[in-house]
Design a protein around this motif. Structure first.
Motif, PDB file in Angstrom:
ATOM      1  N   SER A  24       0.867  -1.188   0.000  1.00 39.42           N
ATOM      2  CA  SER A  24       0.000   0.000   0.000  1.00 39.42           C
ATOM      3  C   SER A  24       0.897   1.230   0.000  1.00 39.42           C
ATOM      4  O   SER A  24       2.123   1.116   0.181  1.00 39.42           O
ATOM      5  CB  SER A  24      -0.876   0.007   1.263  1.00 39.42           C
ATOM      6  N   LEU A  65      -9.274   8.552  -4.106  1.00 36.62           N
ATOM      7  CA  LEU A  65      -9.093   9.481  -5.228  1.00 36.62           C
ATOM      8  C   LEU A  65      -8.306   8.764  -6.315  1.00 36.62           C
ATOM      9  O   LEU A  65      -7.746   7.697  -6.093  1.00 36.62           O
ATOM     10  CB  LEU A  65      -8.378  10.750  -4.758  1.00 36.62           C
ATOM     11  N   PHE A  88      -1.014  13.653   3.886  1.00 38.14           N
ATOM     12  CA  PHE A  88      -2.116  12.724   4.134  1.00 38.14           C
ATOM     13  C   PHE A  88      -2.222  12.419   5.634  1.00 38.14           C
ATOM     14  O   PHE A  88      -1.220  12.250   6.312  1.00 38.14           O
ATOM     15  CB  PHE A  88      -1.840  11.459   3.311  1.00 38.14           C
ATOM     16  N   ASN A 135      -2.486  17.244  -0.137  1.00 41.07           N
ATOM     17  CA  ASN A 135      -3.834  16.726   0.068  1.00 41.07           C
ATOM     18  C   ASN A 135      -4.403  17.337   1.341  1.00 41.07           C
ATOM     19  O   ASN A 135      -3.814  17.148   2.381  1.00 41.07           O
ATOM     20  CB  ASN A 135      -3.725  15.194   0.210  1.00 41.07           C
ATOM     21  N   LYS A 171      -4.034   4.865  -6.073  1.00 41.27           N
ATOM     22  CA  LYS A 171      -4.694   6.037  -6.639  1.00 41.27           C
ATOM     23  C   LYS A 171      -4.564   6.005  -8.167  1.00 41.27           C
ATOM     24  O   LYS A 171      -5.064   5.100  -8.796  1.00 41.27           O
ATOM     25  CB  LYS A 171      -4.096   7.301  -6.007  1.00 41.27           C
ATOM     26  N   CYS A 183       1.784  11.187  -5.284  1.00 42.16           N
ATOM     27  CA  CYS A 183       0.469  10.572  -5.479  1.00 42.16           C
ATOM     28  C   CYS A 183      -0.466  11.421  -6.350  1.00 42.16           C
ATOM     29  O   CYS A 183      -1.127  10.910  -7.252  1.00 42.16           O
ATOM     30  CB  CYS A 183      -0.124  10.365  -4.096  1.00 42.16           C
TER      31      CYS A 183
HETATM   32  C1  LIG Z   1      -1.144  11.483  -0.768  1.00 42.79           C
HETATM   33  C2  LIG Z   1      -1.347  10.115  -0.219  1.00 42.79           C
HETATM   34  N1  LIG Z   1      -0.284   9.410   0.181  1.00 42.79           N
HETATM   35  C3  LIG Z   1      -0.425   8.159   0.691  1.00 42.79           C
HETATM   36  C4  LIG Z   1      -1.653   7.581   0.831  1.00 42.79           C
HETATM   37  C5  LIG Z   1      -1.758   6.197   1.425  1.00 42.79           C
HETATM   38  O1  LIG Z   1      -1.959   5.253   0.427  1.00 42.79           O
HETATM   39  P1  LIG Z   1      -2.648   3.818   0.664  1.00 42.79           P
HETATM   40  O2  LIG Z   1      -4.069   4.050   0.982  1.00 42.79           O
HETATM   41  O3  LIG Z   1      -2.399   3.116  -0.618  1.00 42.79           O
HETATM   42  O4  LIG Z   1      -1.920   3.183   1.808  1.00 42.79           O
HETATM   43  C6  LIG Z   1      -2.792   8.276   0.408  1.00 42.79           C
HETATM   44  C7  LIG Z   1      -4.127   7.637   0.518  1.00 42.79           C
HETATM   45  O5  LIG Z   1      -5.157   8.252   0.324  1.00 42.79           O
HETATM   46  C8  LIG Z   1      -2.642   9.584  -0.123  1.00 42.79           C
HETATM   47  O6  LIG Z   1      -3.701  10.305  -0.539  1.00 42.79           O
END
Ligand SMILES: Cc1ncc(COP(=O)(O)O)c(C=O)c1O
Length: 393
Positions: A85, A337, A111, A158, A208, A185
């Motif tokens: 992830s 998103l 985030f 974000n 994403k 991202c």
């Molecule tokens: C900018 C950003 N970085 C990292 C993440 C984390 O990613 P994941 O949900 O794949 O663990 C997100 C999740 O929304 C995000 O928007």
């Protein structure tokens, strides 16, 4: 033909292809947890690393390798390591590069789960973080300590789409012997390539735009081989958050349409942002592609276009913002998103709901803020869907 002379769109469909004996055209999916050895000696040689080859999918897998190779080609990175992830990519990066007693300087506008990881979890292991303004390089410089190893940011951020100056921050990091890590991202390599602008490491939530269709979780860490490869692989093998081959295959195929999708997301978001800016029930729009964005010029230097995320403050607070969400009939109410389907969320009560009200206020995330991740829906339908709630304010 030289691979390094090919355009990104070509690399997105051609790189990372290693055909099996069947000569399949579309990339094969190796959905297997382990690999078989011809004899005991071969098993021993593979395990010791004396002989190259597959062992076990927590270590290596051909589909995961193909996805890593393709994403590395798109980011212009020497190496890519896939993770389960986006959060495990960030954790892996920290585990590879930090130890007790070291320090991180991070943008305040990142985030919510990353804030939790840096501010809530890592201090238990002796790693401290100072949070600073995404867009004020002087604040980053001031926050540096002799123990600072990483500068971490998202640009655009974000949910407020603040822009960080990548070359200014990479200069600051390098002058102090630290590394600049960028969560790419929001833009994906189709719109912005941070390694070319001075960053040392790029992080992705492949969940994403890289997948792009809201199907799987995934992540990646990219950069120079000697900087991250051995330490990250050590962490992944022992810690376990590797990418499933199935998810890797989905992301690998998602990358093929990334450039086209990002162009469409950006065009739709710009049109919607212009419309919102004129709407009487909207207080302020945050979109880097608008000339009214305070860092529009910097954004347009770093990015090919504004990207797919538009945030805006409605006139009023939480009640009014929720009313706009609840009046939608088309847009999906979900925090994800980067999907083909447009999504809407209220950051103060979802993605950033676990932050203290003070931390939210410091990050500029108000109660009237809404974030729309523009998908591939027709913009005329999105305007009608948002317009229904906005007209009632
Ligand atoms: C900018 C950003 N970085 C990292 C993440 C984390 O990613 P994941 O949900 O794949 O663990 C997100 C999740 O929304 C995000 O928007």
């Amino acid at each position: 033909m030289r691979w390094d002379e090919l355009e990104q769109e070509t690399l997105a469909v051609r790189s990372g292809v290693h055909r099996s004996q069947f000569n399949e055209h579309s990339e094969a999916l190796y959905l297997t947890s382990s690999f078989v050895f011809r004899n005991a000696a071969e098993a021993a040689a593979r395990f010791s690393g004396e002989e190259p080859g597959m062992v076990y999918s927590r270590y290596t897998n051909p589909t995961v390798s193909a996805m890593q190779e393709r994403l590395a080609a798109l980011e212009g990175a020497e190496c890519c390591i896939a993770t389960a992830s986006g959060m495990s990519a960030i954790l892996g990066c920290v585990m590879a590069l930090m130890k007790a007693g070291t320090h991180i300087v991070a943008s305040r506008s990142i985030f919510g789960a990353t804030v939790q990881l840096f501010g809530g979890l890592l201090p238990r292991f002796g790693i401290e973080t100072t949070f600073v303004s995404a867009s004020d390089p002087a604040a980053w410089e001031k926050a540096l300590r002799p123990q600072t190893r990483l500068l971490f940011l998202e640009t655009p951020s974000n949910p407020l789409t603040e822009i960080s100056d990548l070359s200014a921050l990479s200069d600051i990091a390098h002058r102090h012997g630290a590394l600049l890590v960028v969560d790419n991202c929001f833009c994906s390599p189709a719109l912005q390539r941070p390694l070319q602008l001075g960053a040392d490491i790029v992080i992705h939530s492949a969940t994403k735009y890289l997948d792009g269709q809201g199907r799987v979780l995934g992540g990646a860490v990219l950069g120079k081989r000697d900087l991250i490869l051995d330490r990250m692989i050590g962490f992944l093998r022992a810690g376990g958050p590797t990418l499933s081959p199935f998810n890797a295959w989905v992301i690998l195929k998602g990358l093929e349409t990334l450039s086209l999708r990002m162009q469409a997301h950006s065009a739709g978001a710009l049109e919607l942002a212009r419309w919102l800016e004129q709407h009487p029930a909207v207080e302020r729009v945050y979109y880097p592609g608008l000339p009214s964005h305070p860092q529009h010029a910097l954004a347009m230097r770093q990015q090919k276009s504004g990207g797919g995320i538009v945030s805006f403050d409605v006139k009023g607070g939480r009640e009014e913002a929720w009313r706009v969400i609840d009046a939608t009939q088309l847009i999906s109410i979900t925090a994800n998103l980067g999907d083909t389907k447009t999504t809407i969320t209220h950051p103060a009560s979802t993605t950033h709901g676990r932050l203290s009200p003070e931390a939210r206020q410091a990050a500029g995330i108000g109660e009237g803020l809404l974030r729309v991740a523009v998908g591939l829906d027709a913009v005329v339908d999105l305007k009608a869907d948002l317009g229904r709630g906005l007209a009632r304010l």
